[in-house]
Scaffold this motif. Sequence first.
Motif, PDB file in Angstrom:
ATOM      1  N   PRO A 233       0.863  -1.117  -0.039  1.00  0.00           N
ATOM      2  CA  PRO A 233       0.023  -0.037   0.084  1.00  0.00           C
ATOM      3  C   PRO A 233       0.919   1.211  -0.124  1.00  0.00           C
ATOM      4  CG  PRO A 233      -0.157  -1.071   2.145  1.00  0.00           C
ATOM      5  CD  PRO A 233       0.467  -1.993   1.308  1.00  0.00           C
ATOM      6  N   ILE A 234       1.785   1.421   0.753  1.00  0.00           N
ATOM      7  CA  ILE A 234       2.769   2.636   0.742  1.00  0.00           C
ATOM      8  C   ILE A 234       3.376   2.863  -0.504  1.00  0.00           C
ATOM      9  CG2 ILE A 234       4.883   3.693   1.800  1.00  0.00           C
ATOM     10  CD1 ILE A 234       4.372   1.984   4.533  1.00  0.00           C
ATOM     11  N   VAL A 235       3.918   1.705  -1.210  1.00  0.00           N
ATOM     12  CA  VAL A 235       4.523   1.933  -2.523  1.00  0.00           C
ATOM     13  C   VAL A 235       3.364   2.381  -3.584  1.00  0.00           C
ATOM     14  CG1 VAL A 235       5.668   0.912  -4.645  1.00  0.00           C
ATOM     15  CG2 VAL A 235       6.129   0.309  -1.958  1.00  0.00           C
ATOM     16  N   LEU A 236       2.225   1.920  -3.525  1.00  0.00           N
ATOM     17  CA  LEU A 236       1.155   2.045  -4.451  1.00  0.00           C
ATOM     18  C   LEU A 236       0.167   3.422  -4.081  1.00  0.00           C
ATOM     19  CD1 LEU A 236      -0.498  -1.280  -4.801  1.00  0.00           C
ATOM     20  CD2 LEU A 236       0.869  -0.385  -6.439  1.00  0.00           C
ATOM     21  N   GLY A 237       0.687   3.783  -2.747  1.00  0.00           N
ATOM     22  CA  GLY A 237      -0.077   5.148  -2.494  1.00  0.00           C
ATOM     23  C   GLY A 237      -1.729   4.990  -2.116  1.00  0.00           C
ATOM     24  N   HIS A 238      -1.964   3.523  -1.771  1.00  0.00           N
ATOM     25  CA  HIS A 238      -3.472   3.531  -1.278  1.00  0.00           C
ATOM     26  C   HIS A 238      -3.568   2.123  -0.498  1.00  0.00           C
ATOM     27  CE1 HIS A 238      -4.346   0.908  -4.614  1.00  0.00           C
ATOM     28  NE2 HIS A 238      -3.711   1.424  -5.236  1.00  0.00           N
ATOM     29  N   PRO A 239      -4.562   2.195   0.400  1.00  0.00           N
ATOM     30  CA  PRO A 239      -4.633   0.756   0.844  1.00  0.00           C
ATOM     31  C   PRO A 239      -5.011  -0.423  -0.262  1.00  0.00           C
ATOM     32  CG  PRO A 239      -5.943   2.501   2.088  1.00  0.00           C
ATOM     33  CD  PRO A 239      -5.456   3.058   0.809  1.00  0.00           C
ATOM     34  N   VAL A 240      -4.607  -1.532   0.315  1.00  0.00           N
ATOM     35  CA  VAL A 240      -4.699  -2.716  -0.517  1.00  0.00           C
ATOM     36  C   VAL A 240      -6.029  -3.578   0.404  1.00  0.00           C
ATOM     37  CG1 VAL A 240      -3.717  -4.873  -1.610  1.00  0.00           C
ATOM     38  CG2 VAL A 240      -2.490  -2.773  -1.515  1.00  0.00           C
ATOM     39  N   GLU A 241      -7.008  -3.702  -0.516  1.00  0.00           N
ATOM     40  CA  GLU A 241      -8.247  -4.272   0.297  1.00  0.00           C
ATOM     41  C   GLU A 241      -8.137  -5.797   0.799  1.00  0.00           C
ATOM     42  OE1 GLU A 241     -13.055  -4.663  -0.237  1.00  0.00           O
ATOM     43  OE2 GLU A 241     -12.176  -3.377  -1.553  1.00  0.00           O
ATOM     44  N   ASN A 242      -7.433  -6.468  -0.289  1.00  0.00           N
ATOM     45  CA  ASN A 242      -7.120  -7.833  -0.024  1.00  0.00           C
ATOM     46  C   ASN A 242      -5.790  -8.141  -0.291  1.00  0.00           C
ATOM     47  OD1 ASN A 242     -10.023  -8.750   0.437  1.00  0.00           O
ATOM     48  ND2 ASN A 242     -10.374  -8.049  -1.427  1.00  0.00           N
ATOM     49  N   PRO A 243      -4.994  -8.001   0.552  1.00  0.00           N
ATOM     50  CA  PRO A 243      -3.491  -8.442   0.461  1.00  0.00           C
ATOM     51  C   PRO A 243      -3.229  -9.717   0.257  1.00  0.00           C
ATOM     52  CG  PRO A 243      -3.891  -7.651   2.661  1.00  0.00           C
ATOM     53  CD  PRO A 243      -5.071  -7.419   1.897  1.00  0.00           C
ATOM     54  N   GLU A 244      -2.163 -10.038  -0.741  1.00  0.00           N
ATOM     55  CA  GLU A 244      -1.819 -11.288  -0.905  1.00  0.00           C
ATOM     56  C   GLU A 244      -0.327 -11.514  -1.015  1.00  0.00           C
ATOM     57  OE1 GLU A 244      -3.337 -14.296  -0.608  1.00  0.00           O
ATOM     58  OE2 GLU A 244      -5.448 -13.287  -0.393  1.00  0.00           O
ATOM     59  N   THR A 245       0.167 -12.431  -0.289  1.00  0.00           N
ATOM     60  CA  THR A 245       1.633 -12.738  -0.339  1.00  0.00           C
ATOM     61  C   THR A 245       2.178 -13.925   0.386  1.00  0.00           C
ATOM     62  OG1 THR A 245       3.963 -11.812   0.143  1.00  0.00           O
ATOM     63  CG2 THR A 245       2.151 -11.112   1.400  1.00  0.00           C
ATOM     64  N   ILE A 246       3.092 -14.706  -0.161  1.00  0.00           N
ATOM     65  CA  ILE A 246       3.184 -15.832   0.770  1.00  0.00           C
ATOM     66  C   ILE A 246       4.174 -15.360   1.832  1.00  0.00           C
ATOM     67  CG2 ILE A 246       3.451 -17.597  -0.955  1.00  0.00           C
ATOM     68  CD1 ILE A 246       6.793 -15.874   0.231  1.00  0.00           C
ATOM     69  N   ALA A 247       4.458 -14.068   2.266  1.00  0.00           N
ATOM     70  CA  ALA A 247       5.238 -13.453   3.068  1.00  0.00           C
ATOM     71  C   ALA A 247       4.068 -12.800   4.618  1.00  0.00           C
ATOM     72  CB  ALA A 247       6.145 -12.332   2.938  1.00  0.00           C
ATOM     73  N   THR A 248       3.514 -14.029   5.114  1.00  0.00           N
ATOM     74  CA  THR A 248       2.559 -13.673   5.911  1.00  0.00           C
ATOM     75  C   THR A 248       2.521 -12.627   6.819  1.00  0.00           C
ATOM     76  OG1 THR A 248       2.983 -15.542   7.414  1.00  0.00           O
ATOM     77  CG2 THR A 248       1.515 -16.114   5.636  1.00  0.00           C
ATOM     78  N   ALA A 249       4.198 -12.507   7.127  1.00  0.00           N
ATOM     79  CA  ALA A 249       4.301 -11.410   8.399  1.00  0.00           C
ATOM     80  C   ALA A 249       4.039  -9.969   7.853  1.00  0.00           C
ATOM     81  CB  ALA A 249       5.512 -11.686   8.872  1.00  0.00           C
TER      82      ALA A 249
END
Length: 359
Positions: A233-249
């Motif tokens: 979100p910080i890079v994109l400049g807006h909240p990400v409603e459904n974040p997805e990544t294998i890096a759960t932390a």
Amino acid sequence: MSFATTDSQARIGVIERYRQYMPVTDKTPVISLLEGSTPLIKAERLAAAIDPKLTIYLKYDGMNPTGSFKDRGMTMAISKAVEEGSQAVMCASTGNTSAAAAAYSARAGIKCIVLIPKGNIALGKLSQAMIHGARVIQIEGNFDDALNMVVEMTNKYPITLVNSLNPYRIEGQKSGAFEICDALGQAPDFHAIPVGNAGNITAYWKGYKEYQAHGKIDRLPKMIGFQASGSAPIVLGHPVENPETIATAIRIGNPASWKQAEAARDESGGLIDMVTDDEILEAYNMLAGLEGVFCEPASAASVAGVRKKAAQGYFTEPAVITCVLTGHGLKDPDRAIKMAKTPDTLPADMGALLKLLGY
């Protein structure tokens, strides 16, 4: 191969080690599991593979008592909660916060309530919170939903919030910057760090600035933070409603310390960028295979980011870089098992073993 440790003395907790920099008094009951003093490992083979002009150190905070950097902040948060008479604490978590909150609450003899996103927590972390006796509640939502519920609950009831919105968490976590400077004798040129809820980049920057203000160092590092591309979100400049990544932390779509992270980036002249899951897993494997350091996937985002920026020509001069590895690899053993080769199976026969090994 060489490494630096942050201390040669007997291990003590971060509050006692850095008491003069901490908001505590003689009346503060220090709740500690002897956190901190984690290794600062010089990663020579990793640096050679990424960019030979770089000197890379790994701040291996997976060696804290519950296996992550969260212990640094939780010793402060729980100590102050007990000082203020709290009988219960509460947090939202993607795993590591819950483990630390549960352990330090057990140490203090107070209740701990944890809200987690259903199905999105590595079992290594969830098991910690459960064994320490926390009340673990799964919600059908993401981390941001859980945090909103925790904030509302702790505002209305006599329960202390121990997420990084609690300023004492940041106070404890800044100790990592002190340890790095103590080990190196100076601040690094760059400080690379994974960014999820953004409390840790905020805390490290605070620590470096305080050490400079006290005359312990004469310069500050550039803070370079890295989010997962599916949760940036910080890079994109807006909240990400459904974040997805294998890096759960670092699977967080609306960081609590967003503005503070941007301030750390801007004040230091650094950057916040993103790395893909594939880049994270490549760095994860490089750390394990080249340096013998086993971290959880989110931790490897710092190294993945340095590798990406090096390939882009970002580092134009020789530089000292510290990469924070925020959690131990055993936090997410399933990921390691999926990445590893399946063991060979042989009869108990020396001939078969010699043939397989090429002797």
